[in-house]
Design an enzyme around this catalytic site. Structure first.
Site, PDB file in Angstrom:
ATOM      1  N   LYS A  65      44.573  46.395  15.296  1.00  0.00           N
ATOM      2  CA  LYS A  65      46.211  46.922  15.086  1.00  0.00           C
ATOM      3  C   LYS A  65      46.352  47.455  13.621  1.00  0.00           C
ATOM      4  O   LYS A  65      47.238  48.263  13.580  1.00  0.00           O
ATOM      5  CB  LYS A  65      46.890  45.619  15.088  1.00  0.00           C
ATOM      6  CG  LYS A  65      47.153  45.203  16.503  1.00  0.00           C
ATOM      7  CD  LYS A  65      48.083  44.032  16.811  1.00  0.00           C
ATOM      8  CE  LYS A  65      48.330  43.576  18.272  1.00  0.00           C
ATOM      9  NZ  LYS A  65      49.029  42.604  18.442  1.00  0.00           N
ATOM     10  N   ALA A 126      48.518  33.081   9.499  1.00  0.00           N
ATOM     11  CA  ALA A 126      48.693  34.066   8.642  1.00  0.00           C
ATOM     12  C   ALA A 126      47.992  35.357   9.260  1.00  0.00           C
ATOM     13  O   ALA A 126      47.362  36.141   8.340  1.00  0.00           O
ATOM     14  CB  ALA A 126      48.443  33.821   7.273  1.00  0.00           C
ATOM     15  N   THR A 151      43.556  28.925   5.816  1.00  0.00           N
ATOM     16  CA  THR A 151      42.964  29.785   4.437  1.00  0.00           C
ATOM     17  C   THR A 151      44.069  30.253   3.881  1.00  0.00           C
ATOM     18  O   THR A 151      44.718  31.093   3.823  1.00  0.00           O
ATOM     19  CB  THR A 151      42.157  30.930   4.957  1.00  0.00           C
ATOM     20  OG1 THR A 151      41.163  30.581   5.938  1.00  0.00           O
ATOM     21  CG2 THR A 151      41.474  31.611   3.776  1.00  0.00           C
ATOM     22  N   GLY A 232      54.352  32.253  24.780  1.00  0.00           N
ATOM     23  CA  GLY A 232      54.498  33.703  24.363  1.00  0.00           C
ATOM     24  C   GLY A 232      54.401  34.576  25.444  1.00  0.00           C
ATOM     25  O   GLY A 232      54.461  35.859  25.127  1.00  0.00           O
TER      26      GLY A 232
HETATM   27  P1  NDP Z   1      43.940  36.435  13.817  1.00  0.00           P
HETATM   28  O1  NDP Z   1      42.553  36.189  14.570  1.00  0.00           O
HETATM   29  O2  NDP Z   1      44.170  37.577  13.219  1.00  0.00           O
HETATM   30  O3  NDP Z   1      44.571  35.095  13.215  1.00  0.00           O
HETATM   31  C1  NDP Z   1      44.155  33.835  13.741  1.00  0.00           C
HETATM   32  C2  NDP Z   1      44.851  32.744  12.755  1.00  0.00           C
HETATM   33  O4  NDP Z   1      44.594  31.533  13.495  1.00  0.00           O
HETATM   34  C3  NDP Z   1      44.619  32.656  11.621  1.00  0.00           C
HETATM   35  O5  NDP Z   1      45.880  32.320  10.747  1.00  0.00           O
HETATM   36  C4  NDP Z   1      43.520  31.525  11.259  1.00  0.00           C
HETATM   37  O6  NDP Z   1      43.395  31.049  10.263  1.00  0.00           O
HETATM   38  C5  NDP Z   1      44.037  30.713  12.728  1.00  0.00           C
HETATM   39  N1  NDP Z   1      43.062  29.732  13.118  1.00  0.00           N
HETATM   40  C6  NDP Z   1      41.917  29.890  13.870  1.00  0.00           C
HETATM   41  N2  NDP Z   1      41.333  28.863  14.150  1.00  0.00           N
HETATM   42  C7  NDP Z   1      41.948  27.957  13.348  1.00  0.00           C
HETATM   43  C8  NDP Z   1      41.742  26.597  13.196  1.00  0.00           C
HETATM   44  N3  NDP Z   1      40.422  25.855  13.988  1.00  0.00           N
HETATM   45  N4  NDP Z   1      42.478  25.812  12.408  1.00  0.00           N
HETATM   46  C9  NDP Z   1      43.414  26.383  11.855  1.00  0.00           C
HETATM   47  N5  NDP Z   1      43.830  27.704  11.833  1.00  0.00           N
HETATM   48  C10 NDP Z   1      43.096  28.454  12.639  1.00  0.00           C
HETATM   49  O7  NDP Z   1      44.732  36.422  15.412  1.00  0.00           O
HETATM   50  P2  NDP Z   1      46.405  37.165  15.602  1.00  0.00           P
HETATM   51  O8  NDP Z   1      47.317  36.804  14.639  1.00  0.00           O
HETATM   52  O9  NDP Z   1      46.050  38.437  15.958  1.00  0.00           O
HETATM   53  O10 NDP Z   1      46.731  36.298  17.124  1.00  0.00           O
HETATM   54  C11 NDP Z   1      47.031  35.154  16.904  1.00  0.00           C
HETATM   55  C12 NDP Z   1      47.424  34.627  18.419  1.00  0.00           C
HETATM   56  O11 NDP Z   1      48.429  35.135  18.762  1.00  0.00           O
HETATM   57  C13 NDP Z   1      46.482  34.865  19.378  1.00  0.00           C
HETATM   58  O12 NDP Z   1      46.314  33.567  19.899  1.00  0.00           O
HETATM   59  C14 NDP Z   1      47.001  35.827  20.112  1.00  0.00           C
HETATM   60  O13 NDP Z   1      46.410  35.953  21.526  1.00  0.00           O
HETATM   61  C15 NDP Z   1      48.446  35.747  20.176  1.00  0.00           C
HETATM   62  N6  NDP Z   1      49.229  36.868  20.223  1.00  0.00           N
HETATM   63  C16 NDP Z   1      50.122  36.924  21.192  1.00  0.00           C
HETATM   64  C17 NDP Z   1      51.209  37.847  21.368  1.00  0.00           C
HETATM   65  C18 NDP Z   1      52.391  37.691  22.551  1.00  0.00           C
HETATM   66  O14 NDP Z   1      52.496  38.952  22.942  1.00  0.00           O
HETATM   67  N7  NDP Z   1      52.519  36.505  23.063  1.00  0.00           N
HETATM   68  C19 NDP Z   1      50.902  39.065  20.606  1.00  0.00           C
HETATM   69  C20 NDP Z   1      49.943  39.012  19.733  1.00  0.00           C
HETATM   70  C21 NDP Z   1      49.178  37.744  19.396  1.00  0.00           C
HETATM   71  P3  NDP Z   1      42.575  31.326   8.831  1.00  0.00           P
HETATM   72  O15 NDP Z   1      43.122  32.270   8.218  1.00  0.00           O
HETATM   73  O16 NDP Z   1      42.218  30.077   8.194  1.00  0.00           O
HETATM   74  O17 NDP Z   1      41.372  31.947   9.544  1.00  0.00           O
END
Ligand code: NDP
Length: 265
Positions: A65, A126, A151, A232
């Site tokens: 994105k 985040a 993080t 969502g």
């Molecule tokens: P990213 O990969 O950019 O971010 C993932 C986030 O999840 C980070 O903040 C990460 O933390 C956190 N995370 C992952 N695993 C863990 C864990 N075990 N414990 C704690 N925190 C964790 O993903 P996106 O922001 O792009 O997407 C996030 C979600 O949103 C996805 O499930 C996606 O499918 C959904 N989504 C839904 C939409 C909709 O239209 N409904 C639109 C866009 C996204 P850290 O920074 O510490 O790694």
């Protein structure tokens, strides 16, 4: 025939083709929508096919994105502010990047008849989707937005762009009216969030950006604790609706078949 793609990596999970092809057929359009898994160094070449009139539009999902931005001529205000593009159009031979996740989230909240104005919102996560949530919540008049991410440094980067947000450590509790799960915890049915959600109290809105599975453990616990819960699904449908409108100039209908397409997966 006009061709549209959603690009990402991974892309197998994407339900965008089912949704867009259903609306394309229903509106008798001569078009087709497919998904394409790309490597980062292939993104620019695919986008350039829009200017060559080989492709008519692109949806962008994780992790591209932000990657797509340097290949575009102009960003919509939402895409500019969030530095996140999920829809690409061609207008007067210029490639325009839009962000319809913001509209998708806004319409999903409105559908719930939930008033965001003056509310305190806690966002868990985040990642890529969070700037879109912050942008929309600010526009809807949220009183305070708090970010909690495993993080912490990533939350601090978001604060540089949105100085008014507050950050709390992952695992900490803060008074709030709405809790949004914007992490990917829950994509796998057995994923557990190691947070003591019972300490947040009840009568809140628990919103999960995930829609598959339909009820994550976050929503299950939220519901059992006596909160309003929403996944969502409608956010996803409405972001697709906005993209469809940008490309075809038609507001597609959200009928039972659309809901079925997403529920039956
Ligand atoms: P990213 O990969 O950019 O971010 C993932 C986030 O999840 C980070 O903040 C990460 O933390 C956190 N995370 C992952 N695993 C863990 C864990 N075990 N414990 C704690 N925190 C964790 O993903 P996106 O922001 O792009 O997407 C996030 C979600 O949103 C996805 O499930 C996606 O499918 C959904 N989504 C839904 C939409 C909709 O239209 N409904 C639109 C866009 C996204 P850290 O920074 O510490 O790694």
């Amino acid at each position: 025939m006009k061709k549209y793609f959603v690009i990402g990596n991974p892309i197998k999970h994407s339900l965008s083709p089912q949704l867009h092809n259903y609306w394309i057929k229903k509106n008798n359009l001569d078009a087709f929508y497919d998904k394409k898994k790309l490597k980062e160094d292939e993104v620019g070449d695919l986008i350039s096919l829009i200017k060559q009139n080989e492709i008519s539009g692109i949806n962008v999902t994780i992790p591209f994105k932000k990657t797509v931005i340097p290949y575009l001529d102009k960003l919509s205000p939402e895409a500019e502010k969030t530095q996140s593009v999920n829809t690409i159009t061609l207008y007067k031979n210029k490639l325009i990047g839009h962000n319809t996740d913001t509209e998708g989230f806004k319409l999903a909240i409105k559908k719930l008849n939930f008033e965001i104005k003056n509310k305190i919102i806690l966002i868990l996560g985040a990642g890529g989707v969070v700037p879109s949530l912050i942008y929309t919540l600010k526009n809807m008049g949220a009183n305070k937005i708090i970010i909690s991410n495993r993080t912490r440094g990533k939350a601090e980067i978001l604060k540089k762009l949105n100085n008014e947000i507050e950050i709390i450590n992952w695992g900490n509790i803060s008074p709030c009216d709405v809790i949004i799960n914007a992490t990917s915890i829950g994509l796998n049915e057995n994923d557990e969030m190691n947070l003591k959600l019972e300490n947040f109290g009840k009568n809140k809105l628990y919103f999960d950006v995930i829609y598959n599975p339909r009820e994550t453990n976050f929503l299950k616990i939220g519901r059992k604790l006596g909160n309003l819960t929403e996944n969502g699904k409608y956010m996803f449908i409405y972001q697709a609706m906005s993209a469809f409108k940008l490309w075809h100039g038609i507001i597609p209908q959200i009928d039972n078949k659309v809901i079925e397409l997403l529920d039956n997966d």
